[in-house]
Enzyme design. Structure first.
Site, short mmCIF file in Angstrom:
data_model
loop_
_atom_site.label_atom_id
_atom_site.label_comp_id
_atom_site.label_asym_id
_atom_site.label_seq_id
_atom_site.Cartn_x
_atom_site.Cartn_y
_atom_site.Cartn_z
N GLU A 222 63.72 -53.47 -56.43
CA GLU A 222 63.92 -52.13 -57.02
C GLU A 222 63.86 -52.13 -58.55
O GLU A 222 64.08 -51.11 -59.17
CB GLU A 222 65.29 -51.52 -56.64
CG GLU A 222 65.61 -51.42 -55.19
CD GLU A 222 67.02 -50.85 -54.94
OE1 GLU A 222 67.74 -50.54 -55.92
OE2 GLU A 222 67.38 -50.72 -53.77
N GLY A 223 63.65 -53.29 -59.17
CA GLY A 223 63.77 -53.38 -60.62
C GLY A 223 65.20 -53.65 -61.06
O GLY A 223 65.50 -53.60 -62.25
#
Length: 355
Positions: A320-321
């Site tokens: 997701e970062g």
């Protein structure tokens, strides 16, 4: 791939060496022993060179989450059903996901892009729908994408960076979501590095040992199927076994390097996209900082290939970062120390060593 000039082959920008030298000189003058702040010093110096200023700052981080589904889930290689990809898109946009909380904490702009998920038409507030196709094909049996689909995914990444730059972003994070995408990233890594699935395949979202052995067999099968066709060409490899979201991240990284926008790379999947980008344009590497070393099996190998030192090592494996987002705190701290500490002259402290 067709022999025509594509946008991603245009030259990338060069870091500002004068700003780097001036930042190095400033570090030598700050009220501390030389090198005492270790990696925090190097982060500030690197950001100075990338932002072209002696006083780097991170005030407007931009986070783009690219989502896509993977046909290879037919091979039963994930602990979660494919429907989770769509469900998480809504969770990102409504603020419930880890990256949503991180973005809010850092006052970062969070962009959520559906590059190609499986399911009926939908409308989620805050999700941009750019479905190139309803998930990739099963790369254990055929190419994941056509050349045209891969090009379209690269373009989504470019568009995201162009928008970020136009809004004044000073650093860029790409995150990903897609059930099955660690399998895709492992297959990409195997073909890019010419190494075995046994070395580069991990548990992803949490499969057991028996499932892991099956996942390795599926990737081995895919490597045998595609190896002769891809000819060590990163774009062909990306189309053969990549994901729409991985190709979008690759495009984003290449565009950041062209636009002179610093990047914080996330974990295993993001780092494989970074390796794809560097294989396409080697000088793109200069624009990359690496947020963390994940708990995913192959990540350490990818970081080594990219000659990268991760900022954090906290056993993260969410994607997701989120790891890159967590590292933003360290980047901002590095800038604050570099910019706000007194020099020896300002503090009237003797910088000369005794004896």
């Amino acid at each position: 791939m067709a022999e025509q000039t594509h946008w991603y082959l245009a030259p990338v920008q060069h870091p500002d060496l004068d700003a780097k030298l001036q930042a190095e000189q400033r570090q030598l003058q700050l009220t501390k022993p030389t090198g005492a702040l270790g990696d925090l010093e190097q982060i500030a110096i690197t950001l100075a060179s990338l932002q072209g200023t002696v006083f780097p700052k991170i005030n407007k981080p931009w986070i783009s989450i690219f989502a896509g589904d993977h046909g290879v889930v037919e091979e039963n290689i994930s602990a979660y059903p494919q429907a989770v990809t769509r469900q998480m898109l809504q969770n990102f946009a409504s603020g419930g996901a880890a990256i949503s909380v991180i973005a809010k904490h850092h006052q970062a702009h969070l962009q959520v892009i559906d590059c190609g998920t499986v399911g009926d038409a939908y409308e989620y507030a805050g999700v941009e729908r750019h479905c190139i196709r309803a998930g990739t094909a099963n790369f254990a049996k055929q190419a994941a994408m056509t050349e045209q689909e891969c090009q379209a995914a690269l373009q989504l990444g470019k568009n995201s960076v162009d928008l970020a730059k136009s809004k004044g972003a000073d650093i860029f994070i790409a995150g990903e979501m897609g059930i099955g995408n660690t399998c895709s990233a492992s297959a990409l890594a195997c073909l890019l590095l010419d190494e075995s699935a046994q070395q580069l395949t991990g548990v992803g979202t949490g499969i057991n040992i028996e499932q892991l052995q099956h996942k390795i067999q599926v990737i081995d099968q895919a490597i045998k199927l595609h190896q002769a066709d891809v000819e060590n060409n990163p774009l062909k490899i990306l189309a053969a076994v990549g994901g729409l979201e991985i190709a979008a991240m690759t495009g984003a990284y290449l565009r950041c390097a062209q636009m002179g926008l610093p990047i914080v790379v996330d974990g295993f999947i993001s780092s494989v996209a970074a390796l794809c980008a560097v294989r396409i344009q080697p000088q793109a590497r200069e624009w990359m900082l690496f947020g963390h070393q994940s708990a995913e099996y192959g990540h350490q190998r990818i970081l080594k290939e990219l000659n990268a030192q991760a900022i954090l090592n906290m056993n993260l494996r969410l994607g997701e970062g989120s790891g890159a987002g967590a590292a933003l705190s360290m980047l901002q701290l590095a800038c604050a120390l570099h910019n706000q500490m007194a020099t020896f002259a300002e503090a009237v402290v003797s910088g000369d060593k005794v004896g």
